[in-house]
Design a protein around this motif. Structure first.
Motif, short mmCIF file in Angstrom:
data_model
loop_
_atom_site.label_atom_id
_atom_site.label_comp_id
_atom_site.label_asym_id
_atom_site.label_seq_id
_atom_site.Cartn_x
_atom_site.Cartn_y
_atom_site.Cartn_z
N VAL A 81 0.59 -1.15 0.35
CA VAL A 81 0.08 0.04 0.09
C VAL A 81 0.99 1.18 0.26
CG1 VAL A 81 -1.46 0.93 1.72
CG2 VAL A 81 -1.67 -1.39 1.11
N THR A 82 1.92 1.02 0.80
CA THR A 82 2.49 3.16 1.33
C THR A 82 4.27 2.37 0.27
OG1 THR A 82 3.54 1.54 3.13
CG2 THR A 82 1.50 2.84 3.16
N GLY A 83 4.57 1.39 0.26
CA GLY A 83 6.16 1.46 -0.54
C GLY A 83 7.16 1.45 0.28
N GLU A 84 6.68 1.74 1.96
CA GLU A 84 7.74 1.23 2.99
C GLU A 84 7.30 0.17 4.29
OE1 GLU A 84 7.56 5.28 5.05
OE2 GLU A 84 7.58 6.24 3.35
N ALA A 85 8.21 -0.04 4.50
CA ALA A 85 8.08 -1.58 5.78
C ALA A 85 8.10 -0.93 6.98
CB ALA A 85 10.08 -2.08 5.70
N LEU A 86 7.09 -1.62 7.76
CA LEU A 86 6.81 -1.44 8.93
C LEU A 86 7.81 -1.25 10.03
CD1 LEU A 86 3.52 -2.90 9.25
CD2 LEU A 86 3.39 -0.21 9.49
N THR A 87 9.08 -2.50 10.33
CA THR A 87 9.35 -2.71 10.23
C THR A 87 10.68 -1.49 10.35
OG1 THR A 87 11.41 -3.79 9.26
CG2 THR A 87 9.21 -4.79 11.07
N PHE A 88 11.11 -0.93 11.78
CA PHE A 88 12.41 0.33 10.97
C PHE A 88 12.19 1.49 10.65
CE2 PHE A 88 14.85 -4.34 11.94
CZ PHE A 88 14.70 -3.97 13.26
N THR A 89 10.98 1.71 10.25
CA THR A 89 10.07 2.75 10.85
C THR A 89 10.06 3.63 10.99
OG1 THR A 89 7.90 1.44 9.72
CG2 THR A 89 10.40 2.22 7.93
N PHE A 90 9.05 4.65 11.71
CA PHE A 90 8.32 5.45 12.34
C PHE A 90 6.97 4.81 11.58
CE2 PHE A 90 5.68 9.42 13.54
CZ PHE A 90 5.77 10.15 14.49
N HIS A 91 6.21 4.75 11.19
CA HIS A 91 5.14 4.10 10.99
C HIS A 91 4.62 2.80 12.15
CE1 HIS A 91 5.46 6.20 6.79
NE2 HIS A 91 4.39 6.95 7.03
N GLY A 92 5.51 2.47 12.12
CA GLY A 92 5.98 1.14 12.46
C GLY A 92 5.60 1.06 14.22
N LEU A 93 6.28 2.17 14.79
CA LEU A 93 6.61 3.29 15.94
C LEU A 93 5.31 2.92 16.13
CD1 LEU A 93 9.88 5.23 16.70
CD2 LEU A 93 9.22 2.44 17.33
N VAL A 94 4.81 3.91 15.59
CA VAL A 94 3.16 4.61 15.92
C VAL A 94 2.62 2.76 15.70
CG1 VAL A 94 1.09 5.69 14.88
CG2 VAL A 94 3.52 6.62 14.73
N LEU A 95 2.35 2.20 14.84
CA LEU A 95 1.32 1.15 15.56
C LEU A 95 1.74 0.70 16.61
CD1 LEU A 95 -0.99 -0.95 13.86
CD2 LEU A 95 0.96 -1.81 12.27
#
Length: 225
Positions: A81-95
Motif C-alpha cells: 500500500v505505501t511502498g515502505e516497511a513497518l519495521t525500523f520506520t516511524f510508521h511501525g513505531l506508531v502502530l
C-alpha cells in the motif's frame, strides 16, 4: 544540547501525539462498548486490551517484528500500500505504540463511561438529540475527567517507551531514535552529561504529568460533589 538529542525529543513528541490521537479515536468506541455490553466475549476483549500491562515489552517487540516484517501478511500488505516497511520506520513505531499504550487509554475511558448517568442519555434521546450531539454535548462533557486522564497518561506512557521501540524501531537518526533510546546510547558510551539532561527531562515531565492528573481529578471530583 546537540542536534541529535533535539531530534530525539522531536521524534518522541510526534510519536506520543500520533499514538494518543489514534488511540482516542479507536479506543473511545471500544471503551464505550466494554462499559455497556453484556456480551460473553467482554472478558476476552478486556484481557486483550490489558495484556500490554503484564507482558514484558520485549515480548511484544518480538512479535511485532514477526508480524511487521515485509514477509508477513501485515508487513507485506503495508509495503504494497505505501511502498515502505513497518519495521525500523516511524510508521511501525506508531502502530506498535498504539497497541502497547492501549490500556492507558481504554481503562480510564471505560471507568468514566461506566460511571455515566444513564438518565442523561435517556433525556438526550427523548429530546431528539442525534448520535453526534449526544457524544459531543452529553457523553464527553460528563466523562471529561476520564477523557483527560486517558489522554495525558497515554501521551506520557508513550514518551517513556523503551523495549518496544528498541525492538521494532532500533535507533535510526531522524526516524526512530526516541529519547529513551538516546539515553540508553549515551550511557553505553559513558556520555553521562547528555544522559543526565534527557533523563532529568523525562523525570520532570513524568512527575509533572502525575501531579496534573491527580490535581485535575481532585478538582473535578470536588466540582461534582
Amino acid at each position: 544540547m546537540n542536534s541529535a538529542n533535539l531530534w530525539a525529543i522531536w521524534i518522541t513528541i510526534q510519536l506520543a501525539a500520533f499514538t494518543t490521537i489514534i488511540l482516542f479515536l479507536v479506543g473511545a468506541p471500544l471503551a464505550w462498548w466494554l462499559a455497556r455490553t453484556k456480551s460473553r466475549g467482554k472478558a476476552v476483549v478486556e484481557a486483550l486490551t490489558t495484556l500490554p500491562l503484564v507482558l514484558p515489552p520485549t515480548v511484544l517487540g518480538f512479535y511485532f517484528l514477526l508480524f511487521f516484517n515485509p514477509h508477513a501478511p501485515l508487513g507485506s500488505f503495508f509495503v504494497w500500500v505505501t511502498g515502505e516497511a513497518l519495521t525500523f520506520t516511524f510508521h511501525g513505531l506508531v502502530l506498535a505504540s498504539v497497541i502497547y499504550s492501549m490500556p492507558f487509554m481504554i481503562q480510564p475511558l471505560k471507568v468514566a463511561f461506566e460511571q455515566l448517568d444513564h438518565e442523561l442519555l435517556e433525556t438526550a434521546k427523548v429530546l431528539g438529540a442525534n448520535t453526534w450531539t449526544t457524544i459531543l454535548k452529553v457523553i464527553l462533557p460528563s466523562s471529561i475527567r476520564g477523557v483527560i486522564t486517558a489522554l495525558v497518561l497515554t501521551f506520557a506512557h508513550t514518551v517513556g517507551e523503551f523495549g518496544v521501540v528498541l525492538m521494532i524501531g532500533g535507533s535510526i537518526h531522524r526516524e526512530t531514535r526516541v529519547v529513551s533510546i538516546a539515553i540508553y546510547e549515551h550511557v553505553e558510551t559513558l556520555n553521562y552529561a547528555d544522559a543526565h539532561w534527557l533523563a532529568g527531562g523525562l523525570l520532570v515531565f513524568s512527575f509533572a504529568t502525575l501531579v496534573f492528573v491527580y490535581s485535575w481529578n481532585r478538582r473535578t471530583r470536588i466540582g461534582v460533589s
